[in-house]
Motif scaffolding. Structure first.
Motif, short mmCIF file in Angstrom:
data_model
loop_
_atom_site.label_atom_id
_atom_site.label_comp_id
_atom_site.label_asym_id
_atom_site.label_seq_id
_atom_site.Cartn_x
_atom_site.Cartn_y
_atom_site.Cartn_z
N GLN A 38 0.83 -1.21 0.00
CA GLN A 38 0.00 0.00 0.00
C GLN A 38 0.86 1.25 0.00
OE1 GLN A 38 -2.44 0.73 3.49
NE2 GLN A 38 -4.14 1.38 2.20
N LEU A 39 0.53 2.19 -0.85
CA LEU A 39 1.26 3.45 -0.92
C LEU A 39 1.01 4.26 0.35
CD1 LEU A 39 0.59 4.35 -4.65
CD2 LEU A 39 2.50 3.08 -3.67
N ALA A 53 0.11 7.19 3.14
CA ALA A 53 -1.07 8.04 3.25
C ALA A 53 -0.79 9.49 2.85
CB ALA A 53 -1.61 8.00 4.68
N THR A 83 -3.32 9.22 -2.34
CA THR A 83 -4.37 8.71 -1.47
C THR A 83 -5.45 7.93 -2.22
OG1 THR A 83 -5.46 10.87 -1.60
CG2 THR A 83 -4.04 10.46 0.30
N GLU A 101 -4.07 4.52 -2.76
CA GLU A 101 -3.94 3.88 -1.45
C GLU A 101 -5.28 3.31 -1.00
OE1 GLU A 101 -2.68 5.18 3.07
OE2 GLU A 101 -4.02 6.39 1.85
N GLN A 144 -6.18 0.26 -3.05
CA GLN A 144 -5.44 -0.93 -2.65
C GLN A 144 -6.07 -1.59 -1.42
OE1 GLN A 144 -1.78 1.23 -2.35
NE2 GLN A 144 -0.95 0.36 -4.25
N SER A 161 2.43 3.18 5.62
CA SER A 161 2.20 4.58 5.99
C SER A 161 2.94 4.98 7.26
CB SER A 161 0.70 4.85 6.15
OG SER A 161 0.14 4.00 7.13
#
Length: 229
Positions: free
Chosen positions: A179-180, A182, A186, A189, A192, A208
């Motif tokens: 997950q990218l 925060a 966004t 994210e 995902q 994050s």
């Protein structure tokens, strides 16, 4: 040594291992090498001491352009940091040989990795479909920066996973989704997270809380790899 015979002919293969093979794919944050990452020097020095094999494909260059190599201080240093640390953790936890396949292309949006949703699938064809139906245990997927504001990313990622699984003939193939952070991207994210909750046999790797969330290419890769395993 494995010997294959037919009639009066036989071929022997040496150095054959039996364990788990994982595919590590995505864009530049999966592609960044171990030498780039924080705290990697002792792991690079230690790389020859583990039964890990590496197969690296980058920038759309397929399997015909590379070979399996034994993990050592040179090959590991140039391999995906996230992928290597994931493999090292699996090796130590499971006590089995680990094979890692890197298929990455910097700066690519998801349409390069699927034919669904209007994608071109060129990187998928070159580096992923080209190795099917090679047996793999699962996939670690770290991509989305190039789709950070893409409102269709949940659909695209879901369809990509389904396409890969269908083509591989492995409907339950595990997919780890990094997950990218925060503080950036966004929309991707959130997508995902939603995919991890709606698509079976997927798991979310949260980043994050790690340093460098505002950076395009965070150098803190160790915990990302550990969480992938």
């Amino acid at each position: 040594t494995m010997t294959v015979s037919s009639g009066g002919s036989a071929i022997s293969f040496t150095g054959v291992q039996v364990g788990e093979v994982w595919l590590c794919s995505g864009q530049s944050n999966m592609g960044k090498p171990l030498s780039y990452a924080d705290g990697s020097a002792p792991y690079i020095a230690d790389a020859p001491n583990h039964n890990i094999r590496l197969f690296q494909m980058i920038a759309g260059n397929g399997p015909s352009t590379t070979n399996w190599t034994v993990s050592d201080s040179t090959t590991a240093a140039n391999f995906s940091a996230v992928g290597y640390w994931m493999g090292l953790d699996l090796s130590e936890d499971l006590n089995v040989p680990i094979g890692l396949i890197q298929a990455t292309h910097d700066g690519t949006s998801i349409d390069h990795w699927e034919h669904t949703d209007g994608g071109t699938g060129d990187d998928y064809d070159a580096m992923v479909k080209a190795i099917q139906p090679f047996a793999v245990k699962g996939v670690a997927w770290y991509q989305g920066e190039s789709n950070g504001g893409d409102s269709a990313y949940q659909t695209e990622l879901t369809d990509m996973i389904n396409e890969w699984r269908s083509d591989w003939g492995l409907p339950g193939l595990p997919f780890g989704i990094v997950q990218l952070p925060a503080t950036k991207w966004t929309t991707a994210e959130s997508a995902q997270l939603n995919v991890s909750q709606t698509v079976a046999n997927t798991y979310l790797v949260v980043t994050s809380d790690l340093p460098g969330g505002n950076q395009l290419h965070p150098t803190a890769k160790y915990l990302v790899g550990i969480r992938c395993s």
